[in-house]
Motif scaffolding. Structure first.
Motif, mmCIF file in Angstrom:
data_model
loop_
_atom_site.group_PDB
_atom_site.id
_atom_site.type_symbol
_atom_site.label_atom_id
_atom_site.label_comp_id
_atom_site.label_asym_id
_atom_site.label_seq_id
_atom_site.Cartn_x
_atom_site.Cartn_y
_atom_site.Cartn_z
ATOM 1 N N THR A 128 -2.748 -13.449 -8.626
ATOM 2 C CA THR A 128 -2.254 -12.528 -9.651
ATOM 3 C C THR A 128 -0.750 -12.343 -9.488
ATOM 4 O OG1 THR A 128 -4.362 -11.356 -9.688
ATOM 5 C CG2 THR A 128 -2.441 -10.183 -10.557
ATOM 6 N N MET A 158 -9.580 -9.602 -11.628
ATOM 7 C CA MET A 158 -9.165 -10.930 -12.121
ATOM 8 C C MET A 158 -9.322 -11.949 -11.004
ATOM 9 S SD MET A 158 -5.750 -9.727 -14.263
ATOM 10 C CE MET A 158 -5.000 -8.899 -12.836
ATOM 11 N N GLY A 168 -4.367 -13.536 -12.752
ATOM 12 C CA GLY A 168 -3.995 -12.952 -14.029
ATOM 13 C C GLY A 168 -2.652 -12.251 -13.930
ATOM 14 N N ARG A 169 -2.408 -11.385 -14.897
ATOM 15 C CA ARG A 169 -1.116 -10.712 -14.959
ATOM 16 C C ARG A 169 -1.289 -9.203 -14.884
ATOM 17 N NH1 ARG A 169 0.177 -12.298 -19.537
ATOM 18 N NH2 ARG A 169 -0.201 -10.420 -20.772
ATOM 19 N N THR A 211 1.032 -5.896 -15.536
ATOM 20 C CA THR A 211 2.308 -5.444 -16.095
ATOM 21 C C THR A 211 2.511 -3.973 -15.752
ATOM 22 O OG1 THR A 211 2.087 -6.992 -17.940
ATOM 23 C CG2 THR A 211 3.690 -5.208 -18.199
ATOM 24 N N LYS A 215 -0.983 -2.129 -16.276
ATOM 25 C CA LYS A 215 -1.913 -2.810 -17.196
ATOM 26 C C LYS A 215 -2.296 -4.171 -16.648
ATOM 27 C CE LYS A 215 -2.287 -4.301 -22.031
ATOM 28 N NZ LYS A 215 -1.570 -4.392 -23.340
ATOM 29 N N ASP A 216 -3.603 -4.455 -16.675
ATOM 30 C CA ASP A 216 -4.062 -5.769 -16.232
ATOM 31 C C ASP A 216 -4.745 -6.507 -17.369
ATOM 32 O OD1 ASP A 216 -6.958 -5.263 -16.303
ATOM 33 O OD2 ASP A 216 -6.647 -3.980 -14.559
ATOM 34 N N THR A 217 -5.064 -7.768 -17.132
ATOM 35 C CA THR A 217 -5.759 -8.587 -18.131
ATOM 36 C C THR A 217 -7.150 -8.940 -17.635
ATOM 37 O OG1 THR A 217 -4.729 -10.570 -17.169
ATOM 38 C CG2 THR A 217 -3.621 -9.546 -19.052
ATOM 39 N N LYS A 235 -10.895 -6.856 -22.309
ATOM 40 C CA LYS A 235 -9.494 -6.799 -22.747
ATOM 41 C C LYS A 235 -8.569 -6.185 -21.702
ATOM 42 C CE LYS A 235 -10.652 -6.483 -27.668
ATOM 43 N NZ LYS A 235 -10.470 -5.692 -28.914
ATOM 44 N N GLY A 236 -9.111 -5.800 -20.576
ATOM 45 C CA GLY A 236 -8.262 -5.258 -19.520
ATOM 46 C C GLY A 236 -8.269 -3.747 -19.453
ATOM 47 N N THR A 289 -5.746 -0.180 -18.492
ATOM 48 C CA THR A 289 -4.415 0.404 -18.319
ATOM 49 C C THR A 289 -4.546 1.769 -17.664
ATOM 50 O OG1 THR A 289 -3.535 -0.727 -20.271
ATOM 51 C CG2 THR A 289 -2.296 1.175 -19.455
#
Length: 636
Positions: free
Chosen positions: A358, A393, A397-398, A400, A428-430, A480-481, A483
């Motif tokens: 990640t 993840m 993943g990402r 933010t 926030k993650d994915t 969808k992740g 937050t």
């Protein structure tokens, strides 16, 4: 003074009417035909019009229609003056917009009475209209939704708030059954609730809405609502309709849920704090004995050294757990300093993502405000949330992380009750997201979706943010992740540039007598052995009263104490803070060290303000104990 427009082509009639009305102080306007009358009306509006029917050019019926076509003249009463007395002529006049007929030849008294009657009606109508407008403005300004109905339960009025909540405009709802406009269900069961309007009409009294009532708007949106309905009565107390006042309680419920979480965390926190305190003392005994054992075993025995190292490592892991419990409990108060968030966020997130698939992106506002926080605790929050994001993840993943200033806290229901500014952190993650069914449980103590999770991570995060007078919220959609949003009070003042005070290691010049106060027998035994190993003479006491008495006793005997080490918390007895103050009253030069497992206690962070020379965080190893004691004794 009322203004009357007289329209008549006969000079005799005009003369008689003008003379009559002037005597009664009316202001008069005069026209002899329709064209003149319309020109006058274009410039000013009279309160009443007296109009002849038989006139050259435009007759009275045609003129009346022309006058009423202009909306600003719609409310002006028009009284026809005519020799026409046929029923058909009168009907034609009323259809054109007239309100009355006076037959020629007319009587002066009749003319005056009819004019006075219609002027009275006009004043009452205007007053009623004014009151209606005032009521409409008042209802429109109310922050709650308002619906009124007639006695059949059909809607007669919706204010703006009601329009927004129901999805119906006031115009569309007119005459529609209230059950269509105001559709209630039980939020828990989904069943349709009894109409509050019908209940008011049946019972004839004010009622409250049922528990768990929710309003389904025209577009299908479901909102929890509250408040009441009441009958509308006339002067004789007859019911002429109903009024329903209601409001969306989504925000209030959100606040209540936050408060409930805080109360739940506080209650469990009290228990956790007690457990952690006792557990810390046990760990101090274990760690101390392991280290003392290390001094006594044969040198260079690799097997024993490995076992001792493993045991020490296990104790250190347990110590971390106690710190978590203390942070979660009331004893874990944050020790705040003014911090710049970008550096703290980068260091915290980057540390836990080392070696992970990640990656993390950062978005920081250029003019980001500083915050007053305990950097260690906030780092723990960020790391915990980022670790959870990483686990969601598994293939990478990402994450933010964005930080921004909250320019208008009053616009947010959670922040509006506070004064001052806030900084917002979004993580926030994915990942896979959190199912809605468990979303409201993730901050509960010991709730975990992980097989090896303790369930304390997010509960501790919530506790930390609450102690910082902030808020921790979560929004997630499966697939969808997720937050997490953190709100922290901003620091807008000048940052004080403090210098770290570092104590140098100064070896003790001679054997020192050290008074140690602790309520735990195991801790006292271990500290006694540690001090003896280091070459000091320990004197053991169990509470503040005993410490003061023993100190004075040794002083009177000519064998004074060189140093005092005091546990900060003594359940049921005098603790270190009070005892230190009393000892310093006896000897202001006395050297005292404070010791506590509550590393986040303000006394530990600001020990000098309370008269202490240094602080030891329990459980402390022998090297740390030796360093601090040597430093204080050698420091003069």
């Amino acid at each position: 003074m009322a203004t009357i427009l007289i329209i008549d082509d006969q000079p005799v009639n005009l003369k008689m009417l003008v003379g009559l009305l002037k005597e009664h102080d009316y202001k008069l306007l005069v026209a002899v035909n329709g064209e003149q009358a319309l020109n006058i009306l274009a410039k000013q509006q009279p309160d009443i019009i007296l109009m002849d029917i038989m006139m050259p050019g435009m007759n009275g019926f045609e003129l009346c229609c022309a006058v009423k076509e202009d909306k600003k003249n719609a409310d002006i009463p028009i009284i026809f003056l005519s020799a026409l007395t046929e029923e058909g002529d009168k009907i034609k006049g009323f259809e054109a917009g007239g309100v009355d007929f006076i037959s020629k030849p007319f009587y002066e008294k009749e003319v005056l009475l009819r004019i006075n009657t219609h002027l009275t009606l006009l004043r009452q109508k205007r007053q009623l209209q004014k009151e209606k407008e005032t009521l409409a403005v008042t209802l429109g300004s109310i922050g709650d939704g308002v619906i009124t109905t007639d006695t059949e339960g059909k809607v007669t009025f919706l204010n703006k708030v009601a329009e927004g909540l129901t999805g119906w405009s006031n115009k569309e709802a007119q005459g529609v059954p209230s059950t269509e406009v105001f559709h209630l269900i039980n939020e828990k069961t989904g069943d349709t609730c009894a109409s509050p309007i019908q209940r008011v009409l049946q019972l004839g009294k004010t009622i409250g809405l049922e528990n768990h009532s929710a309003l389904i708007s025209r577009d299908g949106t479901v909102r929890p609502i509250a408040d009441s309905g009441a009958p509308i009565r006339d002067r004789e107390s007859n019911i002429i309709g109903t009024v329903l006042v209601f409001k969306d309680v989504s925000n209030e419920r959100k606040v209540e849920e936050e408060l409930l979480k805080i109360r739940k965390l506080e209650s469990v926190g009290v228990l956790a704090g007690g457990i952690a305190h006792d557990f810390n003392n046990i760990l101090a005994a274990i760690l101390g004995n392991i280290e003392l054992l290390g001094y006594r075993v044969p040198a260079h025995d690799a097997k024993i050294e490995k076992l001792l190292a493993s045991a020490r490592k296990g104790v250190k892991r347990a110590v971390k757990l106690t710190y978590q419990l203390l942070t979660f409990s009331k004893g874990g108060e944050p020790i705040k300093d003014t911090v710049t968030l970008p550096e703290l966020v980068r260091d915290s997130a980057g540390f836990v993502l080392q070696g992970s698939k990640t990656f993390c992106e950062y978005q920081f506002a250029e003019d980001l405000w500083r915050v007053d926080v305990d950097s260690g605790q906030i780092s723990q929050v960020i790391q915990n949330i980022v670790i959870n994001a990483d686990h969601s993840m598994p293939e990478g993943g990402r994450v933010t992380i964005s930080c921004s200033n909250v320019a208008n806290p009053a616009a947010d229901v959670l922040l509006s009750i506070h004064e001052g500014e806030f900084v917002r952190i979004d993580i926030k993650d994915t990942g896979i997201g959190i199912p809605e069914t468990i979303l409201d449980k993730i901050f509960d103590p010991y709730y975990s979706t992980k097989k090896q999770g303790s369930g304390l991570g997010l509960a501790i995060c919530h506790s930390i943010i609450s102690k910082h007078e902030g808020y921790l919220l979560v929004h997630s959609s499966p697939g969808k992740g997720t937050t997490f949003t953190i709100y922290l009070p901003a620091h807008l003042g000048t940052v004080r540039d403090d210098q770290d005070v570092r104590l140098e290691m100064i070896p003790a010049a001679k054997t020192a007598r050290i008074l140690v106060m602790d309520d735990d027998e195991m801790v006292l035994e271990v500290v006694q052995d540690q001090l003896a190993t280091l070459g000091y003479e320990p004197v053991l006491v169990r509470d503040g009263d005993e410490a003061i008495n023993r100190y004075q006793e040794l002083r009177d005997q000519g064998t004074p104490v060189d140093l005092v080490v005091m546990d900060l918390t003594i359940p049921g007895g005098m603790g270190g803070q009070v005892a230190a103050r009393k000892l310093l009253e006896i000897d202001p030069q006395l050297k005292i060290i404070v010791a506590s497992g509550y590393s986040n206690d303000p006394v530990m962070a600001n020990y000098e303000q309370y008269g202490f020379r240094a602080a030891i965080h329990k459980p402390a190893d022998v090297r740390e104990l030796s360093r601090v004691i040597s430093s204080v004794l050698g420091g003069g």
